[in-house]
Design a protein around this motif. Structure first.
Motif, PDB file in Angstrom:
ATOM      1  N   ASN A  78      33.882  58.538 -43.205  1.00 31.56           N
ATOM      2  CA  ASN A  78      33.834  59.917 -42.699  1.00 31.56           C
ATOM      3  C   ASN A  78      32.393  60.443 -42.588  1.00 31.56           C
ATOM      4  O   ASN A  78      32.119  61.606 -42.855  1.00 31.56           O
ATOM      5  CB  ASN A  78      34.663  60.855 -43.578  1.00 31.56           C
ATOM      6  CG  ASN A  78      35.061  62.135 -42.849  1.00 31.56           C
ATOM      7  OD1 ASN A  78      35.218  62.129 -41.621  1.00 31.56           O
ATOM      8  ND2 ASN A  78      35.195  63.216 -43.574  1.00 31.56           N
ATOM      9  N   ALA A  80      29.444  61.240 -40.071  1.00 32.70           N
ATOM     10  CA  ALA A  80      29.269  61.510 -38.645  1.00 32.70           C
ATOM     11  C   ALA A  80      28.203  60.600 -38.052  1.00 32.70           C
ATOM     12  O   ALA A  80      27.140  60.389 -38.639  1.00 32.70           O
ATOM     13  CB  ALA A  80      28.882  62.968 -38.427  1.00 32.70           C
ATOM     14  N   ALA A  82      26.190  59.690 -34.263  1.00 32.77           N
ATOM     15  CA  ALA A  82      25.929  60.107 -32.887  1.00 32.77           C
ATOM     16  C   ALA A  82      24.915  59.155 -32.277  1.00 32.77           C
ATOM     17  O   ALA A  82      24.138  58.507 -32.988  1.00 32.77           O
ATOM     18  CB  ALA A  82      25.395  61.535 -32.836  1.00 32.77           C
ATOM     19  N   PHE A 109      29.726  62.779 -28.843  1.00 31.57           N
ATOM     20  CA  PHE A 109      28.526  62.575 -29.649  1.00 31.57           C
ATOM     21  C   PHE A 109      27.585  61.540 -29.028  1.00 31.57           C
ATOM     22  O   PHE A 109      26.651  61.086 -29.679  1.00 31.57           O
ATOM     23  CB  PHE A 109      28.894  62.128 -31.062  1.00 31.57           C
ATOM     24  CG  PHE A 109      29.482  63.227 -31.912  1.00 31.57           C
ATOM     25  CD1 PHE A 109      29.655  64.511 -31.424  1.00 31.57           C
ATOM     26  CD2 PHE A 109      29.862  62.970 -33.216  1.00 31.57           C
ATOM     27  CE1 PHE A 109      30.205  65.515 -32.203  1.00 31.57           C
ATOM     28  CE2 PHE A 109      30.405  63.971 -34.018  1.00 31.57           C
ATOM     29  CZ  PHE A 109      30.583  65.246 -33.506  1.00 31.57           C
ATOM     30  N   LEU A 131      23.422  68.370 -30.345  1.00 31.84           N
ATOM     31  CA  LEU A 131      24.239  67.718 -31.379  1.00 31.84           C
ATOM     32  C   LEU A 131      24.648  68.671 -32.498  1.00 31.84           C
ATOM     33  O   LEU A 131      25.821  68.702 -32.892  1.00 31.84           O
ATOM     34  CB  LEU A 131      23.497  66.523 -31.970  1.00 31.84           C
ATOM     35  CG  LEU A 131      24.261  65.755 -33.060  1.00 31.84           C
ATOM     36  CD1 LEU A 131      25.595  65.235 -32.535  1.00 31.84           C
ATOM     37  CD2 LEU A 131      23.413  64.617 -33.611  1.00 31.84           C
ATOM     38  N   VAL A 132      23.706  69.435 -33.016  1.00 31.17           N
ATOM     39  CA  VAL A 132      24.035  70.333 -34.141  1.00 31.17           C
ATOM     40  C   VAL A 132      25.156  71.299 -33.775  1.00 31.17           C
ATOM     41  O   VAL A 132      26.120  71.455 -34.552  1.00 31.17           O
ATOM     42  CB  VAL A 132      22.781  71.081 -34.643  1.00 31.17           C
ATOM     43  CG1 VAL A 132      23.177  72.175 -35.624  1.00 31.17           C
ATOM     44  CG2 VAL A 132      21.811  70.100 -35.312  1.00 31.17           C
ATOM     45  N   LEU A 135      28.444  69.449 -33.891  1.00 34.35           N
ATOM     46  CA  LEU A 135      28.877  69.179 -35.263  1.00 34.35           C
ATOM     47  C   LEU A 135      29.438  70.432 -35.919  1.00 34.35           C
ATOM     48  O   LEU A 135      30.481  70.384 -36.585  1.00 34.35           O
ATOM     49  CB  LEU A 135      27.698  68.635 -36.080  1.00 34.35           C
ATOM     50  CG  LEU A 135      27.233  67.219 -35.728  1.00 34.35           C
ATOM     51  CD1 LEU A 135      25.882  66.922 -36.373  1.00 34.35           C
ATOM     52  CD2 LEU A 135      28.266  66.186 -36.159  1.00 34.35           C
ATOM     53  N   ARG A 138      32.862  71.242 -35.046  1.00 34.29           N
ATOM     54  CA  ARG A 138      33.841  70.381 -35.709  1.00 34.29           C
ATOM     55  C   ARG A 138      33.903  70.638 -37.206  1.00 34.29           C
ATOM     56  O   ARG A 138      34.544  69.907 -37.958  1.00 34.29           O
ATOM     57  CB  ARG A 138      33.494  68.907 -35.472  1.00 34.29           C
ATOM     58  CG  ARG A 138      33.877  68.404 -34.084  1.00 34.29           C
ATOM     59  CD  ARG A 138      33.618  66.917 -33.992  1.00 34.29           C
ATOM     60  NE  ARG A 138      34.223  66.371 -32.782  1.00 34.29           N
ATOM     61  CZ  ARG A 138      35.011  65.304 -32.740  1.00 34.29           C
ATOM     62  NH1 ARG A 138      35.322  64.683 -33.871  1.00 34.29           N
ATOM     63  NH2 ARG A 138      35.506  64.848 -31.622  1.00 34.29           N
ATOM     64  N   VAL A 140      31.323  70.542 -39.285  1.00 33.97           N
ATOM     65  CA  VAL A 140      30.370  69.711 -40.028  1.00 33.97           C
ATOM     66  C   VAL A 140      29.043  70.451 -40.120  1.00 33.97           C
ATOM     67  O   VAL A 140      28.407  70.750 -39.110  1.00 33.97           O
ATOM     68  CB  VAL A 140      30.141  68.353 -39.330  1.00 33.97           C
ATOM     69  CG1 VAL A 140      29.115  67.526 -40.102  1.00 33.97           C
ATOM     70  CG2 VAL A 140      31.456  67.602 -39.182  1.00 33.97           C
ATOM     71  N   GLN A 141      28.654  70.785 -41.323  1.00 40.90           N
ATOM     72  CA  GLN A 141      27.353  71.423 -41.547  1.00 40.90           C
ATOM     73  C   GLN A 141      26.305  70.326 -41.722  1.00 40.90           C
ATOM     74  O   GLN A 141      26.512  69.390 -42.492  1.00 40.90           O
ATOM     75  CB  GLN A 141      27.395  72.322 -42.781  1.00 40.90           C
ATOM     76  CG  GLN A 141      28.359  73.487 -42.655  1.00 40.90           C
ATOM     77  CD  GLN A 141      28.007  74.413 -41.492  1.00 40.90           C
ATOM     78  OE1 GLN A 141      26.849  74.771 -41.285  1.00 40.90           O
ATOM     79  NE2 GLN A 141      29.024  74.796 -40.732  1.00 40.90           N
ATOM     80  N   VAL A 142      25.228  70.434 -41.015  1.00 43.30           N
ATOM     81  CA  VAL A 142      24.236  69.364 -41.050  1.00 43.30           C
ATOM     82  C   VAL A 142      22.855  69.920 -41.380  1.00 43.30           C
ATOM     83  O   VAL A 142      22.441  70.944 -40.846  1.00 43.30           O
ATOM     84  CB  VAL A 142      24.201  68.600 -39.702  1.00 43.30           C
ATOM     85  CG1 VAL A 142      23.877  69.530 -38.548  1.00 43.30           C
ATOM     86  CG2 VAL A 142      23.195  67.463 -39.748  1.00 43.30           C
ATOM     87  N   VAL A 147      20.141  63.615 -42.616  1.00 42.52           N
ATOM     88  CA  VAL A 147      20.249  62.818 -41.389  1.00 42.52           C
ATOM     89  C   VAL A 147      19.346  61.595 -41.480  1.00 42.52           C
ATOM     90  O   VAL A 147      18.223  61.666 -41.978  1.00 42.52           O
ATOM     91  CB  VAL A 147      19.852  63.664 -40.155  1.00 42.52           C
ATOM     92  CG1 VAL A 147      19.838  62.809 -38.886  1.00 42.52           C
ATOM     93  CG2 VAL A 147      20.809  64.840 -39.990  1.00 42.52           C
TER      94      VAL A 147
END
Length: 202
Positions: A78, A80, A82, A109, A131-132, A135, A138, A140-142, A147
């Motif tokens: 799980n 992510a 890209a 992605f 991309l951010v 994410l 969806r 997803v905190q990035v 990364v």
């Protein structure tokens, strides 16, 4: 009658352009003996190149050993994944499909030079502006510190630096070895399989 133009390129110049992440336009304009003549027919050159590449280049593209293993591991964990490329999205998708890798990450992605809002690496725009938000949508905190950019060229390593994250340099690729080493990537690998251990240690 169609004409075939043959130019004698210096391999060093070609390698430097690939490593820098230069696009088709810049590459052709730099290598063409008459840049003005190229500019006059730029669209035709690009269209013709893409047709030739699709027919003759794509069948030659083979994924590096370990690509499927690492992508399936990341998906199962799980994590992510890209792809941010300076190539067109369709070319990247075709290469993934031909190598049985297309289902290893969400199609949205895959970001390329014709993705709305995308910028050529090493510019950080494809990450920050494309991309951010995908994410976040969806759930997803990035954060850049979480990364890992995996790449083989100077453009990839500078891209990692520009978004404030760590870089993993694949030294078996197209990158200029001295330039890439001078950028001091956080990790260096000789095969994709090694990336699994890096991720598990984090």
């Amino acid at each position: 009658m169609k004409k075939l133009l043959l130019f004698d390129f210096d391999d060093v110049d070609v390698h430097r352009l690939i490593s820098s992440g230069a696009g088709l336009n810049e590459t052709f304009r730099t290598l063409h003996p008459d840049p003005a003549a190229f500019s006059a027919d730029e669209d035709k050159w690009i269209t013709q190149y893409r047709q030739v590449y699709t027919a003759h280049g794509q069948p030659l593209i083979k994924s590096y050993p370990g690509a499927k293993e690492i992508l399936e591991h990341l998906k199962a964990s799980n994590i992510a994944v890209a792809i941010i490329s300076n190539k067109g999205v369709s070319a990247v998708k075709t290469a993934l499909e031909n190598n049985g890798l297309f289902d290893c990450l969400p199609a949205e992605f895959i970001i390329g030079d014709n993705t709305p809002g995308a910028m050529r690496k090493p510019h950080p725009g494809s990450f920050e502006d494309v991309l951010v938000p995908l994410l976040i949508a969806r759930g997803v905190q990035v954060e850049p510190k979480d990364v890992l950019v995996v790449g083989d060229t100077v453009a990839d390593l500078k891209f990692a630096g520009n978004i404030g994250c760590r870089a993993c340099w694949c030294r078996y690729g197209y990158g200029d070895k001295k330039e890439c080493q001078d950028l001091k990537p956080a990790f260096t690998v000789d095969s994709l399989v090694e990336i699994k251990a890096i991720i598990m240690d984090q």
